[in-house]
Motif scaffolding. Structure first.
Motif, PDB file in Angstrom:
ATOM      1  N   ALA A 217       0.828  -1.203   0.000  1.00 21.92           N
ATOM      2  CA  ALA A 217       0.000   0.000   0.000  1.00 21.92           C
ATOM      3  C   ALA A 217       0.864   1.256   0.000  1.00 21.92           C
ATOM      4  O   ALA A 217       0.567   2.246  -0.690  1.00 21.92           O
ATOM      5  CB  ALA A 217      -0.924  -0.007   1.217  1.00 21.92           C
ATOM      6  N   GLN A 218       1.972   1.244   0.783  1.00 22.01           N
ATOM      7  CA  GLN A 218       2.882   2.387   0.792  1.00 22.01           C
ATOM      8  C   GLN A 218       3.543   2.577  -0.574  1.00 22.01           C
ATOM      9  O   GLN A 218       3.752   3.710  -1.023  1.00 22.01           O
ATOM     10  CB  GLN A 218       3.949   2.187   1.864  1.00 22.01           C
ATOM     11  N   LEU A 219       3.880   1.484  -1.238  1.00 20.27           N
ATOM     12  CA  LEU A 219       4.496   1.560  -2.564  1.00 20.27           C
ATOM     13  C   LEU A 219       3.536   2.184  -3.571  1.00 20.27           C
ATOM     14  O   LEU A 219       3.932   3.033  -4.387  1.00 20.27           O
ATOM     15  CB  LEU A 219       4.914   0.160  -3.003  1.00 20.27           C
ATOM     16  N   VAL A 220       2.273   1.780  -3.549  1.00 20.62           N
ATOM     17  CA  VAL A 220       1.272   2.360  -4.441  1.00 20.62           C
ATOM     18  C   VAL A 220       1.126   3.851  -4.182  1.00 20.62           C
ATOM     19  O   VAL A 220       1.040   4.668  -5.121  1.00 20.62           O
ATOM     20  CB  VAL A 220      -0.075   1.635  -4.268  1.00 20.62           C
ATOM     21  N   MET A 221       1.133   4.257  -2.921  1.00 25.88           N
ATOM     22  CA  MET A 221       1.016   5.668  -2.571  1.00 25.88           C
ATOM     23  C   MET A 221       2.193   6.477  -3.107  1.00 25.88           C
ATOM     24  O   MET A 221       2.032   7.575  -3.651  1.00 25.88           O
ATOM     25  CB  MET A 221       0.915   5.815  -1.056  1.00 25.88           C
ATOM     26  N   LEU A 222       3.418   5.953  -2.983  1.00 25.72           N
ATOM     27  CA  LEU A 222       4.604   6.645  -3.488  1.00 25.72           C
ATOM     28  C   LEU A 222       4.550   6.802  -5.008  1.00 25.72           C
ATOM     29  O   LEU A 222       4.935   7.853  -5.553  1.00 25.72           O
ATOM     30  CB  LEU A 222       5.860   5.890  -3.072  1.00 25.72           C
ATOM     31  N   LYS A 223       4.096   5.777  -5.713  1.00 23.60           N
ATOM     32  CA  LYS A 223       3.989   5.865  -7.164  1.00 23.60           C
ATOM     33  C   LYS A 223       2.975   6.925  -7.583  1.00 23.60           C
ATOM     34  O   LYS A 223       3.183   7.660  -8.550  1.00 23.60           O
ATOM     35  CB  LYS A 223       3.605   4.498  -7.741  1.00 23.60           C
ATOM     36  N   ARG A 224       1.872   7.006  -6.853  1.00 24.60           N
ATOM     37  CA  ARG A 224       0.868   8.025  -7.165  1.00 24.60           C
ATOM     38  C   ARG A 224       1.420   9.434  -6.930  1.00 24.60           C
ATOM     39  O   ARG A 224       1.187  10.353  -7.724  1.00 24.60           O
ATOM     40  CB  ARG A 224      -0.388   7.795  -6.318  1.00 24.60           C
ATOM     41  N   GLU A 225       2.167   9.604  -5.838  1.00 21.09           N
ATOM     42  CA  GLU A 225       2.770  10.904  -5.563  1.00 21.09           C
ATOM     43  C   GLU A 225       3.790  11.278  -6.635  1.00 21.09           C
ATOM     44  O   GLU A 225       3.896  12.438  -7.031  1.00 21.09           O
ATOM     45  CB  GLU A 225       3.417  10.886  -4.177  1.00 21.09           C
ATOM     46  N   ARG A 244      14.405  15.989 -12.434  1.00 21.90           N
ATOM     47  CA  ARG A 244      15.122  14.912 -11.730  1.00 21.90           C
ATOM     48  C   ARG A 244      14.120  14.160 -10.851  1.00 21.90           C
ATOM     49  O   ARG A 244      13.886  14.508  -9.706  1.00 21.90           O
ATOM     50  CB  ARG A 244      16.255  15.481 -10.905  1.00 21.90           C
ATOM     51  N   ILE A 245      13.519  13.180 -11.480  1.00 23.16           N
ATOM     52  CA  ILE A 245      12.505  12.377 -10.782  1.00 23.16           C
ATOM     53  C   ILE A 245      13.011  10.948 -10.728  1.00 23.16           C
ATOM     54  O   ILE A 245      13.376  10.366 -11.750  1.00 23.16           O
ATOM     55  CB  ILE A 245      11.151  12.450 -11.497  1.00 23.16           C
ATOM     56  N   VAL A 246      13.016  10.419  -9.552  1.00 19.60           N
ATOM     57  CA  VAL A 246      13.467   9.032  -9.361  1.00 19.60           C
ATOM     58  C   VAL A 246      12.277   8.107  -9.571  1.00 19.60           C
ATOM     59  O   VAL A 246      11.232   8.279  -8.932  1.00 19.60           O
ATOM     60  CB  VAL A 246      14.060   8.834  -7.954  1.00 19.60           C
TER      61      VAL A 246
END
Length: 249
Positions: A217-225, A244-246
Motif C-alpha cells: 500500500a505504501q508503494l502504491v502511494m509513493l507511485k501516485r505521488e 530529476r525524478i526518481v
C-alpha cells in the motif's frame, strides 16, 4: 478438586455420569442407547464398583473386575484411581489411568489418553486432574503433575510439568501457549472447543502477510505521488524529461 465432606451415593454418582453424556456428546440420543452402547460409561460404572472393592481391601476382586472391564471396553482404569463426579470418556479406546491418579469433577477425556507414571517407586506417581479439565485425544500426562482447574491439554501433547488453571497446553513437551492476559475464557461451564487451539505458526504467517500488505500500500502511494509530481512539472512548463525524478520500480 471437590473439598466438600458430603459423599454422594453410588447410585447418585452413576446417574450423574449418565446425565453428563448428554451435555458433552451431541451424538447421544436417549438413555437406553447410552447405557447399552457407550464403553466410556461402562468403564466408569465398573470402576466405581471396583474402587469400592479396592477401598475395602478386596484387591484381587477389584483387579479382576478392572481386567474384565478392560477386555470389553478397551479402557484400562486401575481400581485404585480416585475419580470425581460427572466424569466422561468420549469414545474411550486406549484410555489408561494409573493407580495413584486423581481426577476431579466434570473432567473429560478423549480416546488414547494416558495418565501414566514415570517411576517404579511406591507412592504418588500419577497425575492429578483438577475440576473441569479437558484432555484431547492421544495426550499423555506423565508423573505426579497437577493439571489446574479448567485447563485444556491439546491432542497428542505430552505433559510432564504442572499446568496452571485455565491454561491451554500443546506440543511435546507440553507448553502453555498463551500468556495470562490473553487466555480464552469459555462461555459455558464445560469448554469442549478443543479444536480452537492457538496456532503460533499461523499467527506469525498472518502477521507477515499483514506487513506485506502495508508495504504494498505504501508503494502504491509513493507511485501516485511521483506521477502527480511529474504532472505538476509539465503543467508548469518544465520539460518532464529534464526533471530529476526518481522512478520507483
Amino acid at each position: 478438586m471437590d473439598t466438600s465432606t458430603h459423599q454422594p451415593s453410588l447410585l447418585q454418582l452413576l446417574r450423574e455420569d449418565l446425565n453428563c453424556v448428554f451435555e458433552r456428546d451431541p451424538a447421544a440420543r436417549n438413555r437406553l442407547e447410552v447405557l447399552l452402547t457407550y464403553p466410556g460409561l461402562h468403564a466408569i460404572v465398573a470402576h466405581r464398583l471396583a474402587h469400592g472393592l479396592w477401598k475395602r481391601d478386596l484387591r484381587f476382586a477389584a483387579r479382576w473386575l478392572s481386567y474384565f472391564t478392560r477386555m470389553f471396553t478397551q479402557i484400562d482404569i486401575h481400581p485404585g484411581a480416585a475419580i470425581g463426579r460427572r466424569f466422561f470418556i468420549d469414545h474411550g479406546c486406549g484410555v489408561v489411568i494409573g493407580e495413584t491418579a486423581e481426577i476431579g469433577n466434570d473432567v473429560t477425556l478423549y480416546h488414547g489418553v494416558t495418565l501414566g507414571g514415570v517411576s517404579w517407586n511406591p507412592g504418588k506417581r500419577h497425575p492429578t486432574l483438577c475440576d473441569g479439565v479437558m484432555v484431547g485425544a492421544g495426550a499423555k500426562i506423565l508423573g505426579p503433575v497437577t493439571v489446574g482447574k479448567l485447563a485444556r491439554v491439546g491432542a497428542n501433547s505430552v505433559v510432564i510439568h504442572d499446568i496452571p488453571e485455565s491454561m491451554t497446553v500443546v506440543g511435546i513437551p507440553g507448553r502453555v501457549v498463551l500468556p495470562e492476559d490473553q487466555r480464552r475464557q469459555p462461555q459455558r461451564g464445560i469448554d469442549l472447543d478443543h479444536h480452537l487451539m492457538p496456532d503460533p505458526v499461523g499467527r506469525a504467517v498472518a502477521t507477515l502477510l499483514g506487513r506485506i500488505d502495508d508495504l504494498e500500500a505504501q508503494l502504491v502511494m509513493l507511485k501516485r505521488e511521483q506521477a502527480a509530481g511529474r504532472q505538476d512539472l509539465v503543467e508548469a512548463g518544465t520539460p518532464a524529461n529534464n526533471a530529476r525524478i526518481v522512478t520507483i520500480h
